[in-house]
Design an enzyme around this catalytic site. Sequence first.
Site, PDB file in Angstrom:
ATOM      1  N   GLY A  39       0.881  -1.181   0.000  1.00  0.00           N
ATOM      2  CA  GLY A  39       0.000   0.000   0.000  1.00  0.00           C
ATOM      3  C   GLY A  39       0.908   1.217   0.000  1.00  0.00           C
ATOM      4  O   GLY A  39       1.802   1.324   0.838  1.00  0.00           O
ATOM      5  N   THR A 220       9.861  11.287 -11.537  1.00  0.00           N
ATOM      6  CA  THR A 220      10.791  10.189 -11.249  1.00  0.00           C
ATOM      7  C   THR A 220      10.917   9.326 -12.511  1.00  0.00           C
ATOM      8  O   THR A 220       9.929   9.036 -13.177  1.00  0.00           O
ATOM      9  CB  THR A 220      10.330   9.367 -10.027  1.00  0.00           C
ATOM     10  OG1 THR A 220       9.022   8.869 -10.261  1.00  0.00           O
ATOM     11  CG2 THR A 220      10.311  10.203  -8.762  1.00  0.00           C
ATOM     12  N   LEU A 221      12.167   8.942 -12.805  1.00  0.00           N
ATOM     13  CA  LEU A 221      12.452   8.306 -14.098  1.00  0.00           C
ATOM     14  C   LEU A 221      13.061   6.919 -13.945  1.00  0.00           C
ATOM     15  O   LEU A 221      13.779   6.446 -14.831  1.00  0.00           O
ATOM     16  CB  LEU A 221      13.425   9.206 -14.890  1.00  0.00           C
ATOM     17  CG  LEU A 221      13.002  10.678 -15.057  1.00  0.00           C
ATOM     18  CD1 LEU A 221      14.177  11.532 -15.506  1.00  0.00           C
ATOM     19  CD2 LEU A 221      11.866  10.774 -16.067  1.00  0.00           C
ATOM     20  N   GLY A 225      16.890   8.171 -13.048  1.00  0.00           N
ATOM     21  CA  GLY A 225      16.987   9.206 -12.020  1.00  0.00           C
ATOM     22  C   GLY A 225      15.721  10.026 -11.877  1.00  0.00           C
ATOM     23  O   GLY A 225      14.612   9.489 -11.923  1.00  0.00           O
ATOM     24  N   GLY A 253       9.211   3.936  -5.636  1.00  0.00           N
ATOM     25  CA  GLY A 253       8.599   5.270  -5.656  1.00  0.00           C
ATOM     26  C   GLY A 253       8.167   5.683  -4.250  1.00  0.00           C
ATOM     27  O   GLY A 253       8.268   6.860  -3.874  1.00  0.00           O
ATOM     28  N   ASP A 254       7.712   4.724  -3.474  1.00  0.00           N
ATOM     29  CA  ASP A 254       7.285   5.019  -2.098  1.00  0.00           C
ATOM     30  C   ASP A 254       8.494   5.372  -1.231  1.00  0.00           C
ATOM     31  O   ASP A 254       8.429   6.280  -0.395  1.00  0.00           O
ATOM     32  CB  ASP A 254       6.550   3.811  -1.506  1.00  0.00           C
ATOM     33  CG  ASP A 254       5.324   3.463  -2.327  1.00  0.00           C
ATOM     34  OD1 ASP A 254       4.742   4.389  -2.936  1.00  0.00           O
ATOM     35  OD2 ASP A 254       4.967   2.279  -2.379  1.00  0.00           O
ATOM     36  N   GLY A 289      10.268  -7.063  -1.726  1.00  0.00           N
ATOM     37  CA  GLY A 289       9.086  -6.597  -1.014  1.00  0.00           C
ATOM     38  C   GLY A 289       8.914  -5.097  -1.150  1.00  0.00           C
ATOM     39  O   GLY A 289       9.767  -4.403  -1.722  1.00  0.00           O
TER      40      GLY A 289
HETATM   41  O1  RIB Z   1       4.058   1.260  -4.745  1.00  0.00           O
HETATM   42  C1  RIB Z   1       4.020  -0.109  -4.479  1.00  0.00           C
HETATM   43  C2  RIB Z   1       2.713  -0.462  -3.845  1.00  0.00           C
HETATM   44  O2  RIB Z   1       1.661  -0.220  -4.766  1.00  0.00           O
HETATM   45  C3  RIB Z   1       2.579  -1.912  -3.457  1.00  0.00           C
HETATM   46  O3  RIB Z   1       2.987  -2.158  -2.144  1.00  0.00           O
HETATM   47  C4  RIB Z   1       1.098  -2.209  -3.716  1.00  0.00           C
HETATM   48  O4  RIB Z   1       0.414  -2.541  -2.572  1.00  0.00           O
HETATM   49  C5  RIB Z   1       0.541  -0.950  -4.356  1.00  0.00           C
HETATM   50  O5  RIB Z   1      -0.141  -0.169  -3.471  1.00  0.00           O
END
Ligand code: RIB
Length: 303
Positions: A39, A220-221, A225, A253-254, A289
């Site tokens: 998420g 973001t690329l 980069g 990205g997160d 993960g």
């Molecule tokens: O950005 C990656 C996330 O996108 C994953 O963990 C998945 O759950 C989705 O939300």
Amino acid sequence: MKSISIFGVFVADLCFIGDRIPNKGETILGKKHVVGPGGKGSNQSIAAARLNGNVSFITKVGKDSHSEMALNLYKEAGVKTHSIIQDNKLFTGVAGIMIDKGGNNAINIISGAAEHLVTGDIDNKVETIKNSEIFLTQMETPYETTIYALKKAKEHKCITILNPAPARKIDEDIFKIIDFFTPNETEAEFYLNKKIETSEDIKNAANELLKKGIKNVIITLGEKGIYFANGKENFFLEAYKLKQPVIDTTGAGDAFNGAFAVGLANDLDIKEALTFANKVAGVSTTKSGAATSMPFAKELTDN
Ligand code: RIB
């Protein structure tokens, strides 16, 4: 250090790892199956907390084994959970993730309980937003609630970061309350309704997004980069040169967004915060993960 509030989704990621991502209508034999925390909002919260950020996460989950996984994870990472709503009538969401041997992925997410986040939930948790100086969100939560939360954050003078993932239509008048907009190339293409192929295309795309009223654009690329523009300053930053191979790009990205929020919370200037976030995103791809791949501050010195 400034405090950060993050509004978003927790889901359990059901990951299927194989040589490649199956084509439409195709069945392949995979290599491994892993269930882990995911998420976008949740991953960003873990990223920020593992980098010693002061983070509160606002979301809704069910009361089941998946939400238990989430709450254990937050406890371990130090994410503040007073704004997590648990509803025993709803199920915590899930995502199906296909991962190939190069670490690339394709994701289908069902937000579950978080699909039921309403503006009243934001009103109930508005103190969390009010008490933070940086507000970060994405587009996995219901549109109306997400925009309401962004507006509340602006009203309370937070620095707002919108990671527009997955890309969904945004009303034009909302762009002006976004301080930092962080699409990847595909998401930027969605908002401009055109292909981005060359460096010139990237620069033009950022300028067009700025014209919508966004203060700072960060595209973001991936392995190329990032590109930053705010009308006064603009530059490309190369991806961080990794010492380990890429295993899984899920959540990179997160990692970037959570780390960027921490950079701002620590009063780094924009370029420093972006350099930091770029490194964190890179290092996250060397582990598998989503939330589990978020680097701890001490890992950054070894990588
Ligand atoms: O950005 C990656 C996330 O996108 C994953 O963990 C998945 O759950 C989705 O939300």
